[in-house]
Write a protein that holds these residues in place. Sequence first.
Motif, short mmCIF file in Angstrom:
data_model
loop_
_atom_site.label_atom_id
_atom_site.label_comp_id
_atom_site.label_asym_id
_atom_site.label_seq_id
_atom_site.Cartn_x
_atom_site.Cartn_y
_atom_site.Cartn_z
N VAL A 55 18.98 20.76 47.85
CA VAL A 55 17.69 21.44 47.93
C VAL A 55 17.80 22.80 47.27
O VAL A 55 18.70 23.59 47.58
N ASP A 56 16.89 23.06 46.36
CA ASP A 56 16.84 24.37 45.71
C ASP A 56 15.99 25.28 46.60
O ASP A 56 14.81 25.03 46.83
N LYS A 57 16.61 26.34 47.12
CA LYS A 57 15.92 27.22 48.05
C LYS A 57 14.68 27.86 47.42
O LYS A 57 13.71 28.18 48.10
N ARG A 58 14.69 28.06 46.10
CA ARG A 58 13.53 28.67 45.44
C ARG A 58 12.30 27.77 45.51
O ARG A 58 11.18 28.24 45.46
N MET A 60 11.42 26.01 48.09
CA MET A 60 10.93 25.94 49.46
C MET A 60 10.11 27.15 49.87
O MET A 60 9.76 27.30 51.02
N VAL A 61 9.79 28.00 48.96
CA VAL A 61 9.02 29.21 49.28
C VAL A 61 7.57 28.89 49.44
O VAL A 61 6.97 28.08 48.90
#
Length: 61
Positions: A55-58, A60-61
């Motif tokens: 999962v790319d944290k960017r 999930m914003v």
Amino acid sequence: MIDPNFIKQGLRFQQFPFYETDLPFIQSILFTMKQAEMATSDFPHLNAEIPITVVDKRLMV
């Protein structure tokens, strides 16, 4: 490839209407299904494996 006569007999036996022009499409679908079946026989425990998810944290914003 699956014999067109076999397909015709199977469809007639089940009383399904069909057109001669549909036979190549039916053969293609049956061939694809056979290929998918071969993958499950080659790797029978594949469904027991837990997939890895990154999962790319960017996102999930």
